[in-house]
Design a protein around this motif. Structure first.
Motif, PDB file in Angstrom:
ATOM      1  N   ARG A  18      31.226  53.747  36.252  1.00 30.92           N
ATOM      2  CA  ARG A  18      32.632  53.722  36.653  1.00 30.92           C
ATOM      3  C   ARG A  18      32.808  54.658  37.843  1.00 30.92           C
ATOM      4  N   LEU A  19      33.282  54.111  38.936  1.00 26.45           N
ATOM      5  CA  LEU A  19      33.578  54.900  40.128  1.00 26.45           C
ATOM      6  C   LEU A  19      35.050  55.277  40.130  1.00 26.45           C
ATOM      7  N   SER A  20      35.311  56.458  40.642  1.00 25.39           N
ATOM      8  CA  SER A  20      36.679  56.940  40.764  1.00 25.39           C
ATOM      9  C   SER A  20      36.920  57.396  42.192  1.00 25.39           C
ATOM     10  N   CYS A  21      38.151  57.259  42.630  1.00 26.52           N
ATOM     11  CA  CYS A  21      38.527  57.715  43.972  1.00 26.52           C
ATOM     12  C   CYS A  21      39.937  58.270  43.901  1.00 26.52           C
ATOM     13  N   ALA A  22      40.068  59.527  44.282  1.00 27.34           N
ATOM     14  CA  ALA A  22      41.365  60.187  44.269  1.00 27.34           C
ATOM     15  C   ALA A  22      41.868  60.355  45.694  1.00 27.34           C
ATOM     16  N   ALA A  23      43.107  59.980  45.913  1.00 23.37           N
ATOM     17  CA  ALA A  23      43.716  60.105  47.229  1.00 23.37           C
ATOM     18  C   ALA A  23      44.644  61.305  47.262  1.00 23.37           C
ATOM     19  N   SER A  24      44.697  61.942  48.415  1.00 26.75           N
ATOM     20  CA  SER A  24      45.612  63.061  48.618  1.00 26.75           C
ATOM     21  C   SER A  24      46.166  62.978  50.035  1.00 26.75           C
ATOM     22  N   GLY A  25      47.195  63.737  50.294  1.00 28.88           N
ATOM     23  CA  GLY A  25      47.820  63.699  51.610  1.00 28.88           C
ATOM     24  C   GLY A  25      49.010  62.760  51.610  1.00 28.88           C
ATOM     25  N   SER A  26      49.087  61.925  52.614  1.00 32.07           N
ATOM     26  CA  SER A  26      50.237  61.027  52.789  1.00 32.07           C
ATOM     27  C   SER A  26      50.091  59.783  51.916  1.00 32.07           C
ATOM     28  N   VAL A  27      50.048  59.988  50.612  1.00 31.96           N
ATOM     29  CA  VAL A  27      49.733  58.898  49.673  1.00 31.96           C
ATOM     30  C   VAL A  27      50.854  57.878  49.564  1.00 31.96           C
ATOM     31  N   LEU A  28      52.081  58.254  49.892  1.00 26.54           N
ATOM     32  CA  LEU A  28      53.179  57.314  49.774  1.00 26.54           C
ATOM     33  C   LEU A  28      53.053  56.164  50.751  1.00 26.54           C
ATOM     34  N   ARG A  29      52.245  56.350  51.774  1.00 25.46           N
ATOM     35  CA  ARG A  29      52.048  55.311  52.778  1.00 25.46           C
ATOM     36  C   ARG A  29      50.988  54.302  52.380  1.00 25.46           C
ATOM     37  N   ILE A  30      50.243  54.589  51.314  1.00 25.37           N
ATOM     38  CA  ILE A  30      49.124  53.724  50.941  1.00 25.37           C
ATOM     39  C   ILE A  30      49.621  52.405  50.381  1.00 25.37           C
ATOM     40  N   ASN A  31      49.076  51.324  50.888  1.00 27.74           N
ATOM     41  CA  ASN A  31      49.372  49.989  50.366  1.00 27.74           C
ATOM     42  C   ASN A  31      48.151  49.494  49.594  1.00 27.74           C
ATOM     43  N   VAL A  32      47.131  49.117  50.312  1.00 25.89           N
ATOM     44  CA  VAL A  32      45.932  48.576  49.677  1.00 25.89           C
ATOM     45  C   VAL A  32      44.907  49.687  49.455  1.00 25.89           C
ATOM     46  N   MET A  33      44.273  49.653  48.301  1.00 21.31           N
ATOM     47  CA  MET A  33      43.088  50.478  48.046  1.00 21.31           C
ATOM     48  C   MET A  33      41.943  49.542  47.677  1.00 21.31           C
ATOM     49  N   ALA A  34      40.752  49.941  48.041  1.00 15.97           N
ATOM     50  CA  ALA A  34      39.626  49.028  47.860  1.00 15.97           C
ATOM     51  C   ALA A  34      38.334  49.802  47.728  1.00 15.97           C
ATOM     52  N   TRP A  35      37.320  49.082  47.308  1.00 14.17           N
ATOM     53  CA  TRP A  35      35.945  49.573  47.307  1.00 14.17           C
ATOM     54  C   TRP A  35      35.114  48.646  48.195  1.00 14.17           C
ATOM     55  N   TYR A  36      34.345  49.244  49.070  1.00 16.54           N
ATOM     56  CA  TYR A  36      33.361  48.555  49.875  1.00 16.54           C
ATOM     57  C   TYR A  36      31.990  49.106  49.503  1.00 16.54           C
ATOM     58  N   ARG A  44      28.507  46.703  55.905  1.00 13.22           N
ATOM     59  CA  ARG A  44      29.431  47.070  54.842  1.00 13.22           C
ATOM     60  C   ARG A  44      30.224  45.834  54.414  1.00 13.22           C
ATOM     61  N   GLU A  45      30.387  45.675  53.108  1.00 12.94           N
ATOM     62  CA  GLU A  45      31.091  44.510  52.604  1.00 12.94           C
ATOM     63  C   GLU A  45      32.146  44.917  51.579  1.00 12.94           C
ATOM     64  N   LEU A  46      33.200  44.113  51.524  1.00 15.28           N
ATOM     65  CA  LEU A  46      34.249  44.342  50.551  1.00 15.28           C
ATOM     66  C   LEU A  46      33.759  43.969  49.154  1.00 15.28           C
ATOM     67  N   VAL A  47      33.992  44.856  48.201  1.00 16.02           N
ATOM     68  CA  VAL A  47      33.660  44.597  46.806  1.00 16.02           C
ATOM     69  C   VAL A  47      34.904  44.129  46.058  1.00 16.02           C
ATOM     70  N   ALA A  48      35.967  44.911  46.169  1.00 19.09           N
ATOM     71  CA  ALA A  48      37.211  44.580  45.473  1.00 19.09           C
ATOM     72  C   ALA A  48      38.352  45.352  46.127  1.00 19.09           C
ATOM     73  N   ARG A  49      39.539  44.777  46.054  1.00 19.03           N
ATOM     74  CA  ARG A  49      40.721  45.425  46.606  1.00 19.03           C
ATOM     75  C   ARG A  49      41.891  45.230  45.657  1.00 19.03           C
ATOM     76  N   VAL A  50      42.827  46.152  45.724  1.00 24.77           N
ATOM     77  CA  VAL A  50      44.012  46.053  44.874  1.00 24.77           C
ATOM     78  C   VAL A  50      45.206  46.578  45.660  1.00 24.77           C
ATOM     79  N   THR A  51      46.317  45.847  45.599  1.00 17.77           N
ATOM     80  CA  THR A  51      47.526  46.274  46.290  1.00 17.77           C
ATOM     81  C   THR A  51      48.306  47.257  45.421  1.00 17.77           C
ATOM     82  N   ASN A  52      49.316  47.872  45.997  1.00 17.75           N
ATOM     83  CA  ASN A  52      50.112  48.800  45.190  1.00 17.75           C
ATOM     84  C   ASN A  52      50.951  48.056  44.163  1.00 17.75           C
ATOM     85  N   GLY A  53      51.024  46.731  44.281  1.00 15.49           N
ATOM     86  CA  GLY A  53      51.696  45.933  43.273  1.00 15.49           C
ATOM     87  C   GLY A  53      50.768  45.449  42.172  1.00 15.49           C
ATOM     88  N   GLY A  54      49.478  45.773  42.311  1.00 13.74           N
ATOM     89  CA  GLY A  54      48.522  45.428  41.267  1.00 13.74           C
ATOM     90  C   GLY A  54      47.759  44.128  41.468  1.00 13.74           C
TER      91      GLY A  54
END
Length: 113
Positions: A18-36, A44-54
């Motif tokens: 299980r990989l984890s990634c914690a964001a800090s800073g201007s986090v309110l601006r984040i829309n998409v988060m993903a793993w490559y 580099r290739e996209l593995v998975a992405r998730v929007t702030n709406g899930g």
């Protein structure tokens, strides 16, 4: 935005990580988060992405084995990787889109056969 990834390691084929990634800073601006991921000698290739709406999307090679999830309260994204294969061996990078793109430092996943 700063991204701190963790959770990589060495696992046998068929195992899980299980990989984890914690964001800090201007986090309110984040829309998409993903793993490559980037395997040796490959792009580099996209593995998975998730929007702030899930809403999530997966690469065909990991669909059914990997699950991306997001905790907006903790400003974190996770990647549960099951049934790992040697071809999943790569450096995995956390990504966030907040206007410009941001990248984490990468965490190495090694799957032995």
């Amino acid at each position: 935005v700063q991204l701190q990834a963790s959770g990589g390691g060495l696992v046998q084929a068929g195992g899980s990580l299980r990989l984890s990634c914690a964001a800090s800073g201007s986090v309110l601006r984040i829309n998409v988060m993903a793993w490559y991921r980037q395997a040796p000698g490959k792009t580099r290739e996209l593995v998975a992405r998730v929007t702030n709406g899930g809403n999530s999307n997966y690469a065909g090679s990991v669909k059914g084995r990997f699950t991306i999830s997001r905790d907006n309260g903790k400003n974190a994204v996770y990647l549960q990787m099951n049934s790992l294969k040697p071809e999943d061996t790569a450096v995995y990078f956390c990504y966030a889109s907040a206007g410009p793109p941001y990248w984490g430092q990468g965490t190495l996943v090694t799957v032995s056969s």
